[in-house]
Every structure is written in structure tokens, then in C-alpha cells.
Scaffold this motif. Sequence first.
Motif, mmCIF file in Angstrom:
data_model
loop_
_atom_site.group_PDB
_atom_site.id
_atom_site.type_symbol
_atom_site.label_atom_id
_atom_site.label_comp_id
_atom_site.label_asym_id
_atom_site.label_seq_id
_atom_site.Cartn_x
_atom_site.Cartn_y
_atom_site.Cartn_z
ATOM 1 N N PRO A 223 67.130 27.328 84.097
ATOM 2 C CA PRO A 223 65.957 28.132 83.713
ATOM 3 C C PRO A 223 66.380 29.520 83.241
ATOM 4 N N SER A 224 65.539 30.098 82.415
ATOM 5 C CA SER A 224 65.878 31.385 81.805
ATOM 6 C C SER A 224 65.804 32.548 82.764
ATOM 7 N N GLY A 225 65.063 32.389 83.860
ATOM 8 C CA GLY A 225 64.769 33.550 84.676
ATOM 9 C C GLY A 225 63.565 34.287 84.101
ATOM 10 N N LEU A 226 63.088 35.316 84.787
ATOM 11 C CA LEU A 226 61.884 36.033 84.364
ATOM 12 C C LEU A 226 62.168 36.922 83.160
ATOM 13 N N ILE A 227 61.336 36.778 82.115
ATOM 14 C CA ILE A 227 61.446 37.596 80.906
ATOM 15 C C ILE A 227 60.196 38.468 80.837
ATOM 16 N N ASN A 228 60.341 39.775 80.986
ATOM 17 C CA ASN A 228 59.198 40.699 80.964
ATOM 18 C C ASN A 228 58.858 41.015 79.516
ATOM 19 N N VAL A 229 57.965 40.220 78.939
ATOM 20 C CA VAL A 229 57.654 40.369 77.516
ATOM 21 C C VAL A 229 56.808 41.611 77.237
ATOM 22 N N LEU A 230 56.200 42.210 78.258
ATOM 23 C CA LEU A 230 55.354 43.390 78.053
ATOM 24 C C LEU A 230 56.146 44.694 78.071
ATOM 25 N N SER A 231 57.399 44.645 78.480
ATOM 26 C CA SER A 231 58.151 45.889 78.669
ATOM 27 C C SER A 231 58.377 46.645 77.368
ATOM 28 N N ASN B 240 53.425 34.141 84.030
ATOM 29 C CA ASN B 240 52.723 34.435 85.278
ATOM 30 C C ASN B 240 51.723 35.575 85.093
ATOM 31 N N THR B 241 51.038 35.947 86.158
ATOM 32 C CA THR B 241 49.989 36.966 86.085
ATOM 33 C C THR B 241 50.543 38.370 85.868
ATOM 34 N N SER B 242 51.848 38.526 85.941
ATOM 35 C CA SER B 242 52.478 39.820 85.661
ATOM 36 C C SER B 242 52.983 39.908 84.232
ATOM 37 N N GLY B 243 52.700 38.876 83.443
ATOM 38 C CA GLY B 243 53.155 38.884 82.063
ATOM 39 C C GLY B 243 54.627 38.553 81.914
ATOM 40 N N GLN B 244 55.187 37.794 82.865
ATOM 41 C CA GLN B 244 56.600 37.417 82.807
ATOM 42 C C GLN B 244 56.715 35.941 82.438
ATOM 43 N N VAL B 245 57.618 35.661 81.517
ATOM 44 C CA VAL B 245 57.769 34.318 80.952
ATOM 45 C C VAL B 245 59.052 33.677 81.470
ATOM 46 N N THR B 246 58.987 32.365 81.727
ATOM 47 C CA THR B 246 60.189 31.599 82.055
ATOM 48 C C THR B 246 60.248 30.364 81.157
ATOM 49 N N GLY C 163 48.028 39.074 74.303
ATOM 50 C CA GLY C 163 47.325 39.603 75.467
ATOM 51 C C GLY C 163 46.177 40.479 75.019
ATOM 52 N N ARG C 164 45.419 40.975 75.969
ATOM 53 C CA ARG C 164 44.244 41.778 75.673
ATOM 54 C C ARG C 164 44.316 43.121 76.393
ATOM 55 N N ASP C 165 43.662 44.134 75.787
ATOM 56 C CA ASP C 165 43.560 45.407 76.478
ATOM 57 C C ASP C 165 42.361 45.374 77.420
ATOM 58 N N ALA C 166 42.079 46.512 78.049
ATOM 59 C CA ALA C 166 41.017 46.559 79.051
ATOM 60 C C ALA C 166 39.647 46.283 78.460
ATOM 61 N N VAL D 95 47.419 49.497 75.878
ATOM 62 C CA VAL D 95 48.105 48.792 76.963
ATOM 63 C C VAL D 95 47.528 47.388 77.134
ATOM 64 N N ILE D 96 48.404 46.407 77.161
ATOM 65 C CA ILE D 96 48.007 45.025 77.407
ATOM 66 C C ILE D 96 47.913 44.806 78.911
ATOM 67 N N VAL D 97 46.801 44.250 79.365
ATOM 68 C CA VAL D 97 46.626 43.946 80.786
ATOM 69 C C VAL D 97 47.451 42.701 81.100
ATOM 70 N N PRO D 98 48.428 42.791 82.030
ATOM 71 C CA PRO D 98 49.317 41.641 82.283
ATOM 72 C C PRO D 98 48.567 40.351 82.600
ATOM 73 N N LEU D 99 47.457 40.463 83.331
ATOM 74 C CA LEU D 99 46.723 39.270 83.728
ATOM 75 C C LEU D 99 46.157 38.511 82.537
ATOM 76 N N THR D 100 46.048 39.179 81.387
ATOM 77 C CA THR D 100 45.427 38.546 80.218
ATOM 78 C C THR D 100 46.440 37.926 79.265
ATOM 79 N N THR D 101 47.711 37.996 79.570
ATOM 80 C CA THR D 101 48.702 37.435 78.656
ATOM 81 C C THR D 101 48.670 35.913 78.716
ATOM 82 N N GLY D 102 48.965 35.299 77.596
ATOM 83 C CA GLY D 102 48.989 33.850 77.526
ATOM 84 C C GLY D 102 49.901 33.377 76.421
#
Length: 668
Positions: A454-462, A508-514, A532-535, A469-476
Motif C-alpha cells: 500500500p502507498s501509505g497516507l497521501i495528504n492531497v490537501l497539503s 478518509n475524512t481527513s482528506g488522506q488518500v491510500t 472537495g468543497r469549501d465551507a 480552504v477545502i473542508v477535508p470531510l468533503t473530499t472525494g
Amino acid sequence: MKNKITIILVFVSSLLAANLSAQTNYSFSIADILSSMPTGKRMPDGTIVKAELITTGGATHSTGAAGSGTPGPDIGGLFTGVTLPAYVGDKTPTNFTKIQMANTLNADNGAGNNCSSSIGFRIYFSRPISSINFLALDIDGVHGTPNGNAEWVAFFGYNGNTYVPYSISGPTTQLTNQNINTSAAGHSWRTLITNSIGATASAALPNAMTIRRQTTNGGSGTPDDLNHQVLFTPPSSTTKVTDFFLMTGIWSVTGQANVQASGLSPIVITISSDFGDAPDSYKTLLASGGPSHGVVGTLSLGDSNLAEADGQPSALANSSIDDDGVPTIPPLTNNGQLINSYTVAANFHNNTGLAANYVAWIDWNNDGVFQPGEGTTATTPAGTLSGSVNLTWNNVTLTNTSGHAKTYLRVRVTTEAITTADSGGAFMDGEVEDYAIGLPAATPDFACFNVGSPSGLINVLSNDTTGEVIVPLTTGLVNPGTATNIVVDGFGDIIQMTMPGDGIWKINTSGQVTFEPESSSVISPTPIAYNGRDADGNISNNALITLTAASVPVDTTVSSQGCFPTTLTATASVPAGQSVVWYDAASGGNIVASPTLSAVGTITYYAQGNNGTCVTAVRTPVTLTITAPPNAGNLSGTQNICQGTTTTFSSDGDAGGHGPVLTLQLLL
């Protein structure tokens, strides 16, 4: 409530405790209005003001650069800007207006003809306004004959046909009040009013009026502006007028042809205006030609419409607390694609009895300007007291969003004619409201993974730092059309999917991809997009996540052991397009340019795969060994033997090695 602020070209604020809202005052130069004729000039509340030179009797204005209606500061001398404290208007010397008689002989003998001969200005408005005050200065001169040219000044108003008297105040050292008789039907002032407004208004002119003139013993050939000022004020700050008349002339009898000049301050009127609050590149401030509307209490966007002193530019477009006409702005998608239809619904109240016209703009190309092509219009019919109106754009594209956190919406309503070219300018009623629309921006990501792992966690929002600002919970994740086993969360976002032949993607809900590769043969899976979406629910662009892996090298060393003297070389293979980098340690360590062994001993080199972007997390060890040749050694023991006897030999050579050559001699 939003405070109304005093506005004088340069704005000053004050507060009325009675309603927590100050009146809004605006002052304008007469010379400025004269230069705008014949169309006149719109005040910030949409009222149109016009001005004209007036004359009565045989008096005439001077014209040209030194004549009536020219800007200051040279007004009968050098105006210093020191004015009566009660005058609250603009005191900038260059904004005063010069009024000059062409020949004082034409405007003389005010004492003898009840001031019938005069020059002056008529200032008139498209609707009744409230006047605060007005200042005339340099009312001076001398009385002696035959060279007397002492001046007088008068000022009065009308509200339609109704006469509005004005109070006269100011220093009395050099100036005094004087009553004149205007009862004659043919008095030149009545003729002036008849020609300007009508006979009914002329009949309302009082028979006895008060002027301000130079005292008989006063006067000077050298102007003293401070001591020769006259302040005109209405009976009440709420007194309404449609027409102002200022008259001046010569009180004494002149005996020579000369000129006389006076100065007129900017006129102060009371207005109530609404302004916008988008950044000023969109023409928000009054000085920038920004949008404004007269707050008349009969037409608004939403439920409230409060007066303001000026536009209040802000990045969030949230300075105007009464912007409540657009409760919901539909989300925009920041992907540069054609939007077939986009609609904003605006709430309104309309008690004017007239049809209401609406215009809205969105800065679709993000150039900081509301262009006519970015506007749309709508109308609600007369008699529609309240409701919601749809403002729709068709076939538009949101572009040039890189580096922008927001774009902006402006909505205007008025009963006057308004077009998409009118993002600025004043209208007599209605309201303007500005809104910021977030532009969340997703940035492409590049990451590495290990073959078969597995790739491990990739923080695509960083790295998503240029937009809202993109809300992490809204990423898909975005299905490219071939994904299977799709898992969607409660917001409708894809949080897991399988790409056949590649593997499983998750967010995941933090916007991290594996990414979990399907097999060790997956080195460069097909890039997958996310958004993702803003507020406020605005949707970002789709940004690709590109993963790649370097293959773990395979040990291909032909000979890893040998006997000295020899040279052994470690080798390893990776797929075409990749390379092997050798190290002297399993992690860290130093790069080895040539992984060889030429001396007796053992050494281990470590091969790391590199595809130009990624390297393997593990290194393949390759051990090389070179052994020394055996040592024959020396013999010891009995060397001569006889027949029938034996002897023993020993060697100190290496075990398993061959000893020295031995020659035996048998004795008989």
C-alpha cells in the motif's frame, strides 16, 4: 443598525442617539454641476441635480475663465479655507465656486430698486431633498459714490410651488440684514420664479424679504473672507426643497464700470444611500464610480436596506450588514467547464407601485471587473409587493481561477432603467448587494509507493493553498468511468473504489488518500482525480493523483564468491526505464559508484530501485566473498626409513590443502 455617516466628498462620521443612525450629508460644487449640464449630475442617492446661471434686471455675469461658475481658490482674493464653524460642507478651496459680475453698473442701486438687478445661480433637483447649509463669502466692497460697489446676497428655496425661507447668519461686523420690498407684480424676482418654476410659485414669493448686505460704514477694497461670510440654513434639517436660488448684486449706486466677485461654497444636502462592499476593482467606492441607491424605504433586496456613507470594499464582501437578499448562493464548480445554466434567487420587497428591474453580475473570468457580458437581468411587474426573482446565466464558464480564492456576485434592483453596463453609478431607489463566492482549488499530487505494498497516507490537501480552504470531510474520489466496487459516504462523495488491473483507492475524512496495488506488477496505476468543497459548498476543480513505484532490484550477480586473485562485481536488474543505485548500507549510507570486491574478504552492497521520481523503500543486498588460496606449509617427521619400517609426516599448511611434494628414499 448600520450607521449612516456624514459624507462631504471627504467623509466624516457622527451618531444620532435617537435612532443609532446618523444622517448622511453630501456636498457638491456648483461649478462641478454647471460643467455637467445639460444632463446634470446624479447624487449618490440617484437624485439628479442641475444648475444654471440666472440674472434679473439688467445684471450680467462675467463669463470665461475668470467668470461665474469657475472653481476656486481665487475668489475675490485668495480664499484660505477658513470658514464659519457652522458650515459642515466641503472646505477645500478649489471646490468653492466663483461668481463675478461683468459690470457692477448693471447690478447697482439695490437700495433704490429693491435688488431687482442681480446675478446668481439656480440649483434644482429631480426630487425634494433636505438642505443643511450653504455659505457665501467675500460679500464686501465700499459704499462711497461715485465708486460704490458694496455687495448684497440673498438665498431662498422652493419645494415645488411652496416657498421655503432660509435663515441668515454669520458675522455682523461688516454685514447687516436688510429688508426689501418684492410685492410688485412685475418685480424681477417674480419674473425669474415664473420662468423657472411657474406662476403659482411666483405668487408664493413673500412681499417682504431679507437680504444680507455690506454695512454702510463697513466694506473694504481688500477682501476679508472670514468677516464677510454669510451662512444660509433652512428652518429645519428635514425641510425639503426642489429649487435653490442664490442672488447677489450691488447695494449702493456705482459710478464706474468695474467688476465684483464673490465665492460660493459647495452645497450640503441630506441623502440616504446604499453602497456595495466588493473589492474596489469592481467599482465600489463613490470615488470609483461605485454603485449607490437612494434608500427610500419602498424597494429593497431582502428585508433590510440601511444607508451607508460610502462603499466598504472588503475581500469577503461582508461589510454591509444588510445584505440579506440572496440567502443561498448555489455552489459553483471550479473546473473551467461550460455551465449550461446557473441561477441565483434574490428576495425582494417593492412598495413603489412600479415594476422593479434587477441586474446581477458574476465575475466569470476573474479579472476583477463586472463586465456587461457577465451580467443578467430580470423584471418583476408593478404591484408585486414581495417574493423571489430568478437571475439566470446561460452557457457561461468560470475561468482564470488560479490564485483566486473567490469570485464575486453583485445584485442591483431599482425602478429606473438599468442595464448590464450599470455595475456602477447612482439610482434613485433600490439596493445593491455584493457577495463573495468561494473558489476552492485542488492542486495535482504526485506520490510514490512500494511495489506490491500500500502507498501509505497521501495528504492531497497539503498543497491546496491558492484557493478557498477545502473542508477535508468533503473530499472525494472521481470515478473515471471504469471504477467498480464504489463506496459512497453520506454526502455523496466516493470514498473507495477499485480500478481493475490497478488496485483499490480510498480517501478518509481527513482528506488522506491510500492506494493498495492489485499485484507487484502494478508500477504506474492510472491517475485518479479528487475534488472537495469549501465551507459554502463550492466545488473545487478535479485534480489528479499520480502514483508511481520503483521496482525492487533483482540480484543478478553471476559469481558472488571467488578465490584470490579475482574481482567480483555485484549486479541487479530493474525494468526498462528504471535504474539501480548501490549503497553501502541497508538504509542511509553512502552511494557506491562501483560495487566490486578485489581483495580477500566479504562485503555486502545494497541495490535500490529508482524510476527517476521514486526509490524503493527496501534495498536488495548482494554479498561478495573472495577466499585466499591454501598454504602448503612445512613437513616434519622422520625422513629416512628402512625396509619393513614406517614413519609419520605432518604439515602446517591449510586444512584441506595440498602439502609440499615429498620425495622418499628407501634404505635396504
